[in-house]
Design an enzyme around this catalytic site. Sequence first.
Site, PDB file in Angstrom:
ATOM      1  N   GLY A   1      58.044  42.772  37.000  1.00  0.00           N
ATOM      2  CA  GLY A   1      57.185  43.158  38.117  1.00  0.00           C
ATOM      3  C   GLY A   1      56.802  44.627  38.076  1.00  0.00           C
ATOM      4  O   GLY A   1      56.643  45.279  39.111  1.00  0.00           O
ATOM      5  N   ALA A   2      56.610  45.137  36.857  1.00  0.00           N
ATOM      6  CA  ALA A   2      56.369  46.575  36.705  1.00  0.00           C
ATOM      7  C   ALA A   2      54.903  46.960  36.905  1.00  0.00           C
ATOM      8  O   ALA A   2      54.518  48.096  36.656  1.00  0.00           O
ATOM      9  CB  ALA A   2      56.858  47.044  35.335  1.00  0.00           C
TER      10      ALA A   2
ATOM     11  N   ILE B   1      56.821  49.249  43.556  1.00  0.00           N
ATOM     12  CA  ILE B   1      58.145  49.803  43.243  1.00  0.00           C
ATOM     13  C   ILE B   1      58.460  49.631  41.749  1.00  0.00           C
ATOM     14  O   ILE B   1      58.985  50.552  41.114  1.00  0.00           O
ATOM     15  CB  ILE B   1      59.218  49.124  44.126  1.00  0.00           C
ATOM     16  CG1 ILE B   1      58.977  49.513  45.600  1.00  0.00           C
ATOM     17  CG2 ILE B   1      60.624  49.514  43.694  1.00  0.00           C
ATOM     18  CD1 ILE B   1      59.820  48.735  46.611  1.00  0.00           C
ATOM     19  N   GLY B   2      58.085  48.482  41.174  1.00  0.00           N
ATOM     20  CA  GLY B   2      58.409  48.229  39.765  1.00  0.00           C
ATOM     21  C   GLY B   2      57.778  49.242  38.829  1.00  0.00           C
ATOM     22  O   GLY B   2      58.423  49.709  37.885  1.00  0.00           O
TER      23      GLY B   2
ATOM     24  N   SER C   1      67.390  43.584  48.844  1.00  0.00           N
ATOM     25  CA  SER C   1      66.892  44.220  50.065  1.00  0.00           C
ATOM     26  C   SER C   1      67.968  44.206  51.129  1.00  0.00           C
ATOM     27  O   SER C   1      68.861  43.355  51.095  1.00  0.00           O
ATOM     28  CB  SER C   1      65.671  43.460  50.598  1.00  0.00           C
ATOM     29  OG  SER C   1      65.155  44.110  51.749  1.00  0.00           O
TER      30      SER C   1
ATOM     31  N   TYR D   1      61.765  34.897  52.531  1.00  0.00           N
ATOM     32  CA  TYR D   1      62.047  36.168  51.840  1.00  0.00           C
ATOM     33  C   TYR D   1      63.476  36.639  52.114  1.00  0.00           C
ATOM     34  O   TYR D   1      64.202  37.004  51.189  1.00  0.00           O
ATOM     35  CB  TYR D   1      61.040  37.232  52.291  1.00  0.00           C
ATOM     36  CG  TYR D   1      61.279  38.573  51.634  1.00  0.00           C
ATOM     37  CD1 TYR D   1      61.021  38.761  50.279  1.00  0.00           C
ATOM     38  CD2 TYR D   1      61.785  39.651  52.365  1.00  0.00           C
ATOM     39  CE1 TYR D   1      61.254  39.990  49.666  1.00  0.00           C
ATOM     40  CE2 TYR D   1      62.018  40.876  51.767  1.00  0.00           C
ATOM     41  CZ  TYR D   1      61.753  41.043  50.417  1.00  0.00           C
ATOM     42  OH  TYR D   1      61.994  42.252  49.813  1.00  0.00           O
TER      43      TYR D   1
HETATM   44  N1  LIG Z   1      58.191  47.079  49.452  1.00  0.00           N
HETATM   45  C1  LIG Z   1      59.288  47.150  50.166  1.00  0.00           C
HETATM   46  O1  LIG Z   1      59.285  47.766  51.245  1.00  0.00           O
HETATM   47  C2  LIG Z   1      60.552  46.495  49.700  1.00  0.00           C
HETATM   48  C3  LIG Z   1      61.690  46.580  50.520  1.00  0.00           C
HETATM   49  C4  LIG Z   1      62.870  45.987  50.089  1.00  0.00           C
HETATM   50  C5  LIG Z   1      62.930  45.368  48.852  1.00  0.00           C
HETATM   51  N2  LIG Z   1      61.806  45.302  48.084  1.00  0.00           N
HETATM   52  C6  LIG Z   1      61.930  44.633  46.774  1.00  0.00           C
HETATM   53  O2  LIG Z   1      61.324  45.432  45.788  1.00  0.00           O
HETATM   54  C7  LIG Z   1      60.799  44.611  44.741  1.00  0.00           C
HETATM   55  C8  LIG Z   1      59.374  45.028  44.423  1.00  0.00           C
HETATM   56  O3  LIG Z   1      58.577  44.861  45.563  1.00  0.00           O
HETATM   57  P1  LIG Z   1      57.190  45.622  45.782  1.00  0.00           P
HETATM   58  O4  LIG Z   1      57.136  46.003  47.205  1.00  0.00           O
HETATM   59  O5  LIG Z   1      56.997  46.650  44.726  1.00  0.00           O
HETATM   60  O6  LIG Z   1      56.174  44.398  45.568  1.00  0.00           O
HETATM   61  P2  LIG Z   1      54.713  44.333  44.888  1.00  0.00           P
HETATM   62  O7  LIG Z   1      54.047  45.656  44.875  1.00  0.00           O
HETATM   63  O8  LIG Z   1      54.019  43.210  45.573  1.00  0.00           O
HETATM   64  O9  LIG Z   1      55.056  43.965  43.388  1.00  0.00           O
HETATM   65  C9  LIG Z   1      55.580  42.719  43.007  1.00  0.00           C
HETATM   66  C10 LIG Z   1      55.555  42.657  41.493  1.00  0.00           C
HETATM   67  O10 LIG Z   1      56.092  41.385  41.079  1.00  0.00           O
HETATM   68  C11 LIG Z   1      55.180  40.811  40.152  1.00  0.00           C
HETATM   69  N3  LIG Z   1      55.279  39.363  40.137  1.00  0.00           N
HETATM   70  C12 LIG Z   1      55.140  38.509  41.171  1.00  0.00           C
HETATM   71  N4  LIG Z   1      55.288  37.243  40.759  1.00  0.00           N
HETATM   72  C13 LIG Z   1      55.525  37.303  39.428  1.00  0.00           C
HETATM   73  C14 LIG Z   1      55.744  36.323  38.427  1.00  0.00           C
HETATM   74  N5  LIG Z   1      55.759  35.005  38.721  1.00  0.00           N
HETATM   75  N6  LIG Z   1      55.970  36.726  37.168  1.00  0.00           N
HETATM   76  C15 LIG Z   1      55.956  38.027  36.857  1.00  0.00           C
HETATM   77  N7  LIG Z   1      55.743  39.014  37.753  1.00  0.00           N
HETATM   78  C16 LIG Z   1      55.522  38.649  39.023  1.00  0.00           C
HETATM   79  C17 LIG Z   1      53.820  41.286  40.618  1.00  0.00           C
HETATM   80  O11 LIG Z   1      52.847  41.083  39.609  1.00  0.00           O
HETATM   81  P3  LIG Z   1      51.254  41.220  39.906  1.00  0.00           P
HETATM   82  O12 LIG Z   1      50.970  42.696  39.891  1.00  0.00           O
HETATM   83  O13 LIG Z   1      50.644  40.481  38.777  1.00  0.00           O
HETATM   84  O14 LIG Z   1      51.012  40.598  41.250  1.00  0.00           O
HETATM   85  C18 LIG Z   1      54.143  42.746  40.892  1.00  0.00           C
HETATM   86  O15 LIG Z   1      54.216  43.445  39.671  1.00  0.00           O
HETATM   87  C19 LIG Z   1      60.949  43.164  45.232  1.00  0.00           C
HETATM   88  O16 LIG Z   1      62.075  42.580  44.627  1.00  0.00           O
HETATM   89  C20 LIG Z   1      61.180  43.308  46.716  1.00  0.00           C
HETATM   90  O17 LIG Z   1      61.946  42.252  47.251  1.00  0.00           O
HETATM   91  C21 LIG Z   1      60.634  45.838  48.475  1.00  0.00           C
END
Ligand SMILES: NC(=O)c1ccc[n+]([C@@H]2O[C@H](COP(=O)([O-])OP(=O)(O)OC[C@H]3O[C@@H](n4cnc5c(N)ncnc54)[C@H](OP(=O)(O)O)[C@@H]3O)[C@@H](O)[C@H]2O)c1
Length: 268
Positions: free
Chosen positions: A17-18, A22-23, A144, A168
């Site tokens: 998910g890079a 965050i990734g 989380s 979630y």
């Molecule tokens: N944002 C927050 O406030 C928050 C808080 C607590 C925990 N987290 C955790 O942090 C992590 C990252 O979240 P984020 O907020 O950065 O989310 P995000 O910006 O929506 O990014 C999600 C990433 O996962 C990828 N992804 C989704 N489905 C996939 C699949 N089937 N195969 C491969 N890649 C896939 C997406 O790819 P695409 O770019 O192609 O869509 C994207 O790169 C998650 O585990 C989340 O639970 C986030």
Amino acid sequence: MQDGATVAGTRVVLVTGATGAIGQAIARQIAAHPRFKVILACRDEAKAERAVKQIVTVTGNRSVRYEVVDVSRRSSVESLAVRWQGPLHVLVNNAAVTPRRRQETPEGIELQLATNVLGYFWMIRAFSEHLKRSTPARVVNVASYWAGDLDLTDLEFRRRPYGNNAAYRQSKQADRMLTVAFAERLQSSGVAVNACHPGDVRSTLSGNLGFGGSQTPDEGARTPAWLAVDPIGGNVTGRYFEDLNEVACPFGANRAAVEELYRTCMGF
Ligand SMILES: NC(=O)c1ccc[n+]([C@@H]2O[C@H](COP(=O)([O-])OP(=O)(O)OC[C@H]3O[C@@H](n4cnc5c(N)ncnc54)[C@H](OP(=O)(O)O)[C@@H]3O)[C@@H](O)[C@H]2O)c1
């Protein structure tokens, strides 16, 4: 595929998910350390190319590239592990989704379970031999603090009405429970497995849940990137961290539930 020959002292890291908020920041922060080779595991090739370029430009580390994988599909994860060559020292499981309506993969698995839980599970299982051959090695599961109400009798929301928030929170509880299950299984092989809360960041994922996010992606990436590069992430296992601190996690304490979840995941 990566070069078979890896310079001594180089650490190879795979971040799922890079292309996300965050990734990408996790991958960039790790790549800022010159001895780290970083591979972005992404499902969208065009986005992955852009992310690699951005990270190489900002960090000057040219050992950054991508692999295409759909972590919600076991066959895709296993095919990445089969074509992987050379060591893997650090796996960062980070990819996740929060669709507002219930969706299923082509295999008929509810999408949050498939991506956020089984995606982590399959990546660790598929790459465990690579990790064991590269010890000391480690896994960082991005989970989380927003976690809870896991129902082992209805992991796919077939009985309960689907809500993306409930699905979630359940998935992030499962990530923390599986961290304990894998930590125990891999400890004797020299592979540490830890989980963390990243930060509250505006992203596709948090937007779907109705959260704005008050931190920057770089702030949100700090704890997972630290667990990936700092000795702490290899010195302890089965732990949960928030804001660079270990925090007691109630979810790993229920041994029966942890084992039942692990067994259930094995069935998919
Ligand atoms: N944002 C927050 O406030 C928050 C808080 C607590 C925990 N987290 C955790 O942090 C992590 C990252 O979240 P984020 O907020 O950065 O989310 P995000 O910006 O929506 O990014 C999600 C990433 O996962 C990828 N992804 C989704 N489905 C996939 C699949 N089937 N195969 C491969 N890649 C896939 C997406 O790819 P695409 O770019 O192609 O869509 C994207 O790169 C998650 O585990 C989340 O639970 C986030």
